[in-house]
Design a protein around this motif. Sequence first.
Motif, PDB file in Angstrom:
ATOM      1  N   MET A 131       0.861  -1.190   0.000  1.00 56.00           N
ATOM      2  CA  MET A 131       0.000   0.000   0.000  1.00 56.00           C
ATOM      3  C   MET A 131       0.894   1.236   0.000  1.00 56.00           C
ATOM      4  SD  MET A 131      -2.630   0.735   3.110  1.00 56.00           S
ATOM      5  CE  MET A 131      -1.377   1.066   4.352  1.00 56.00           C
ATOM      6  N   MET A 132       0.904   1.969  -1.123  1.00 59.94           N
ATOM      7  CA  MET A 132       1.743   3.173  -1.146  1.00 59.94           C
ATOM      8  C   MET A 132       1.136   4.281  -0.297  1.00 59.94           C
ATOM      9  SD  MET A 132       2.994   1.485  -3.885  1.00 59.94           S
ATOM     10  CE  MET A 132       1.849   1.630  -5.233  1.00 59.94           C
ATOM     11  N   GLY A 133      -0.194   4.332  -0.228  1.00 58.97           N
ATOM     12  CA  GLY A 133      -0.859   5.377   0.553  1.00 58.97           C
ATOM     13  C   GLY A 133      -0.820   5.068   2.038  1.00 58.97           C
ATOM     14  N   VAL A 191       7.452   8.565   0.572  1.00 53.00           N
ATOM     15  CA  VAL A 191       8.690   8.224  -0.148  1.00 53.00           C
ATOM     16  C   VAL A 191       8.446   7.294  -1.337  1.00 53.00           C
ATOM     17  CG1 VAL A 191      10.416   8.639   1.636  1.00 53.00           C
ATOM     18  CG2 VAL A 191       9.187   6.474   1.612  1.00 53.00           C
ATOM     19  N   HIS A 192       7.243   6.746  -1.460  1.00 50.92           N
ATOM     20  CA  HIS A 192       6.997   5.802  -2.560  1.00 50.92           C
ATOM     21  C   HIS A 192       6.075   6.372  -3.644  1.00 50.92           C
ATOM     22  CE1 HIS A 192       8.942   3.145   0.193  1.00 50.92           C
ATOM     23  NE2 HIS A 192       7.964   3.219   1.061  1.00 50.92           N
ATOM     24  N   GLY A 193       5.405   7.476  -3.339  1.00 50.97           N
ATOM     25  CA  GLY A 193       4.561   8.134  -4.328  1.00 50.97           C
ATOM     26  C   GLY A 193       3.560   7.179  -4.937  1.00 50.97           C
ATOM     27  N   ALA A 194       3.603   7.046  -6.275  1.00 51.00           N
ATOM     28  CA  ALA A 194       2.612   6.239  -6.979  1.00 51.00           C
ATOM     29  C   ALA A 194       3.087   4.807  -7.215  1.00 51.00           C
ATOM     30  CB  ALA A 194       2.273   6.887  -8.311  1.00 51.00           C
ATOM     31  N   ASN A 195       4.351   4.526  -6.887  1.00 49.81           N
ATOM     32  CA  ASN A 195       4.881   3.165  -7.081  1.00 49.81           C
ATOM     33  C   ASN A 195       6.159   3.010  -6.260  1.00 49.81           C
ATOM     34  OD1 ASN A 195       5.396   0.544  -8.540  1.00 49.81           O
ATOM     35  ND2 ASN A 195       7.185   1.709  -9.192  1.00 49.81           N
ATOM     36  N   ARG A 196       6.206   1.961  -5.417  1.00 54.42           N
ATOM     37  CA  ARG A 196       7.387   1.741  -4.580  1.00 54.42           C
ATOM     38  C   ARG A 196       8.410   0.888  -5.309  1.00 54.42           C
ATOM     39  NH1 ARG A 196       9.217  -2.432  -1.097  1.00 54.42           N
ATOM     40  NH2 ARG A 196       7.326  -3.683  -1.226  1.00 54.42           N
ATOM     41  N   LEU A 197       9.682   1.194  -5.113  1.00 56.06           N
ATOM     42  CA  LEU A 197      10.742   0.309  -5.627  1.00 56.06           C
ATOM     43  C   LEU A 197      11.006  -0.795  -4.618  1.00 56.06           C
ATOM     44  CD1 LEU A 197      13.462   2.664  -7.149  1.00 56.06           C
ATOM     45  CD2 LEU A 197      11.515   1.571  -8.270  1.00 56.06           C
ATOM     46  N   GLY A 198      11.293  -2.001  -5.119  1.00 52.47           N
ATOM     47  CA  GLY A 198      11.633  -3.121  -4.249  1.00 52.47           C
ATOM     48  C   GLY A 198      12.825  -2.751  -3.363  1.00 52.47           C
ATOM     49  N   GLY A 199      12.796  -3.190  -2.107  1.00 57.96           N
ATOM     50  CA  GLY A 199      13.905  -2.909  -1.194  1.00 57.96           C
ATOM     51  C   GLY A 199      13.815  -1.565  -0.496  1.00 57.96           C
ATOM     52  N   ASN A 200      12.839  -0.733  -0.909  1.00 62.39           N
ATOM     53  CA  ASN A 200      12.708   0.588  -0.289  1.00 62.39           C
ATOM     54  C   ASN A 200      11.762   0.607   0.909  1.00 62.39           C
ATOM     55  OD1 ASN A 200      14.525   2.237  -1.560  1.00 62.39           O
ATOM     56  ND2 ASN A 200      13.042   3.261  -2.891  1.00 62.39           N
ATOM     57  N   SER A 201      10.974  -0.461   1.101  1.00 61.73           N
ATOM     58  CA  SER A 201      10.055  -0.407   2.245  1.00 61.73           C
ATOM     59  C   SER A 201      10.778  -0.779   3.535  1.00 61.73           C
ATOM     60  CB  SER A 201       8.858  -1.330   2.053  1.00 61.73           C
ATOM     61  OG  SER A 201       8.099  -1.301   3.236  1.00 61.73           O
ATOM     62  N   LEU A 202      11.619  -1.807   3.479  1.00 62.58           N
ATOM     63  CA  LEU A 202      12.388  -2.139   4.685  1.00 62.58           C
ATOM     64  C   LEU A 202      13.220  -0.917   5.090  1.00 62.58           C
ATOM     65  CD1 LEU A 202      13.548  -5.839   4.081  1.00 62.58           C
ATOM     66  CD2 LEU A 202      11.770  -5.025   5.629  1.00 62.58           C
ATOM     67  N   LEU A 203      13.706  -0.194   4.086  1.00 66.05           N
ATOM     68  CA  LEU A 203      14.479   1.011   4.384  1.00 66.05           C
ATOM     69  C   LEU A 203      13.589   2.074   5.033  1.00 66.05           C
ATOM     70  CD1 LEU A 203      17.100   2.612   4.145  1.00 66.05           C
ATOM     71  CD2 LEU A 203      16.389   3.315   1.851  1.00 66.05           C
ATOM     72  N   ASP A 204      12.440   2.312   4.425  1.00 65.68           N
ATOM     73  CA  ASP A 204      11.475   3.298   4.939  1.00 65.68           C
ATOM     74  C   ASP A 204      11.138   3.010   6.416  1.00 65.68           C
ATOM     75  OD1 ASP A 204       9.028   4.534   5.574  1.00 65.68           O
ATOM     76  OD2 ASP A 204       7.901   3.647   3.932  1.00 65.68           O
ATOM     77  N   ILE A 205      10.814   1.752   6.733  1.00 59.92           N
ATOM     78  CA  ILE A 205      10.342   1.459   8.101  1.00 59.92           C
ATOM     79  C   ILE A 205      11.446   1.695   9.131  1.00 59.92           C
ATOM     80  CG2 ILE A 205       8.590  -0.171   7.290  1.00 59.92           C
ATOM     81  CD1 ILE A 205      10.250  -2.482   8.223  1.00 59.92           C
ATOM     82  N   ILE A 206      12.692   1.405   8.753  1.00 62.24           N
ATOM     83  CA  ILE A 206      13.780   1.569   9.729  1.00 62.24           C
ATOM     84  C   ILE A 206      14.185   3.044   9.831  1.00 62.24           C
ATOM     85  CG2 ILE A 206      16.103   0.822  10.399  1.00 62.24           C
ATOM     86  CD1 ILE A 206      14.165  -1.487  10.410  1.00 62.24           C
TER      87      ILE A 206
END
Length: 599
Positions: free
Chosen positions: A359-361, A397-412
């Motif tokens: 979920m990007m939103g 940070v993901h706008g309309a589409n997240r790049l793989g590997g960026n969510s683990l980064l975002d959460i930390i």
Amino acid sequence: MNLSDNFPIEFYDALVIGAGGAGMRCALKLTEQGHKVAMVSKVFPTRSHTVAAQGGINAALGNVTPDQWQWHMYDTIKGSDYLGDQDAIEFMCQEAAEIVRELEHFGVPFSRLESGKIYQRAFGGQSQNYGEEQAHRTCAAADRTGHAILHSLYQQNIRLGTTIYDEYYALDLLKTINGEIGGVLVMNIHDGAYKILQSSHTLLATGGAGQVFRNNTNASINTGDGLGMVLRAGLPLQDMEFWQFHPTGVAGKGMLISEAVRGEGGKLRNALGEAFMEKYAPHVKDLASRDVVSRAIAIEVKEGRGCGANKDYVLLDISHIPEEVITERLPGIRDISQTFLGIDPIKEPIPVFPTCHYMMGGIPTNIQGQVVSPDDLGEQKVVKGLYAIGECACVSVHGANRLGGNSLLDIIVFGRKAALTISEALHSHKPNRSNTDLNLQSIRQRLQRWQKRSETSAETSAQIDSVIQIKKSLQQIMDRGCGVFRDHQTMQQAFNDLQGIQLRLDNVCLTDFNDVFNLERLAGLELENLVAIAFATVTSALARTESRGAHSRVDFAERDDQAWLKHTLYFQEAHRLVYKAVNLHPKHHVAFEPKPRVY
Ligand SMILES: Cc1cc2nc3c(=O)[nH]c(=O)nc-3n(C[C@H](O)[C@H](O)[C@H](O)COP(=O)(O)OP(=O)(O)OC[C@H]3O[C@@H](n4cnc5c(N)ncnc54)[C@H](O)[C@@H]3O)c2cc1C
């Protein structure tokens, strides 16, 4: 439960609702800073969905190919189809290297190169020098990176003595009589007993809501409870039209086959054996951004080049990759294929199809992790006492589409940042319990509604459907109306059908809502959140008359920056929408102006 009783109250410096990677990182920092913190989780903490993350976490370490945080920033903005806020993306990419080193010191066993440095694999949408050659930016612990991160963070929290309420369900935010957020009402799942956790600093880290779709990679607990709580508190959700469909879910089942497989050289093929991504993304092929690959698969199937008896999937082929690479770097994927499909991918390709993944939103926040909402004049204001991080938040940070590997980064990154924000506030102003009287009226009303449902359903249970049936219908509506491709007609139909779902939910049969262990009650409370999220999604998506990132409309196929380079804010009351500008003002780097997005 007697609703006239006073609920027992516990007081904390800070509350962290959710014990995934985001919540754990935040709680750890707060405890380390000497604050009295409670972390709440509806499942045992290490069962949070972060545990399922396979592929890895991005940081421009440059261990395999040359790299810079500025290139990572560019890729993330382009991947977001220019909807991501550039100040937040810049901050995340700058912090990444430090965050990965910190995780390593917490005990995460990252895979290694011969040189002893952290191994980094190629993932979709990663480039060197602003869009040239493929970069290798994703740090991985084989294909079980989330598992390694979550367990390390849990052990660190145990070491420092964070208070954990595990198997407690958070129902709703509590407001003080001044209208600030002052804590949450939680329920002990074992016996149904309620408790108030009171604090001047409540942080939501409740994760995603992929359960709103039938085919999804998410855990069954990913029901967007934090988002439901925020909507009921009269606050908005941001950019809910943007859901990521991961190109490679196990066909017909949904569970994830990580992008790491294509990062290690895997190829998508259609029924004719063609490696079809060459047509759709001639430069990067199978490692195009996820929205691009998902659409390509959907088109191949729609045009009759799908595989199997029903021609409804494509194949992910790794038979050309050396066996030792598969056993060393992708052991979990081989496990999943063997367990769920009876296929050994060393010998046979894996049937895949796009599946709802991310979920990007979410809950709108600033870089500090504070929740923001527009006031009557449309100005963005901090909501006092409330914070959000991780997949439930939209920073964005993901706008309309997240790049793989960026969510683990975002959460930390934002888990740590929000902890620092709260800690600073606590150091400058220790909260005083006496001036935080709570207003419990709306909470009692909600509980009374549920109790009434249980009493009426006892009389009429034979005719009324169950929570499980309603959830299934909801998921079908969302799959049909708001999938990889959408248009006005499919979404309007979904909106109308959702009104029927709401009516069914209002009359749902619930056998017992009293002080006992009752999973049906829990599923009912979760379903209420899912339905609210479905309305937010369909309403936001219907209004956005363009295609951007994962929001792909057949009737408005082009991106329209003139009209739509802006974030959607959805309020539950009257399904109201307002809009806010995208941040195009990074602090250090020059802004990246929107350009056509080709891979
Ligand atoms: C299969 C899969 C693979 C993935 N692989 C990657 C990857 O390789 N790289 C990457 O960057 N991203 C990946 N992602 C995305 C990423 O893992 C998630 O976005 C991220 O882990 C979410 O972390 P979180 O802390 O926000 O939420 P979660 O880890 O989902 O944790 C949510 C927490 O909230 C608690 N909670 C929720 N509701 C309540 C409530 N009502 N009361 C009490 N507690 C509650 C839960 O118990 C849980 O502890 C993957 C996702 C999936 C599904």
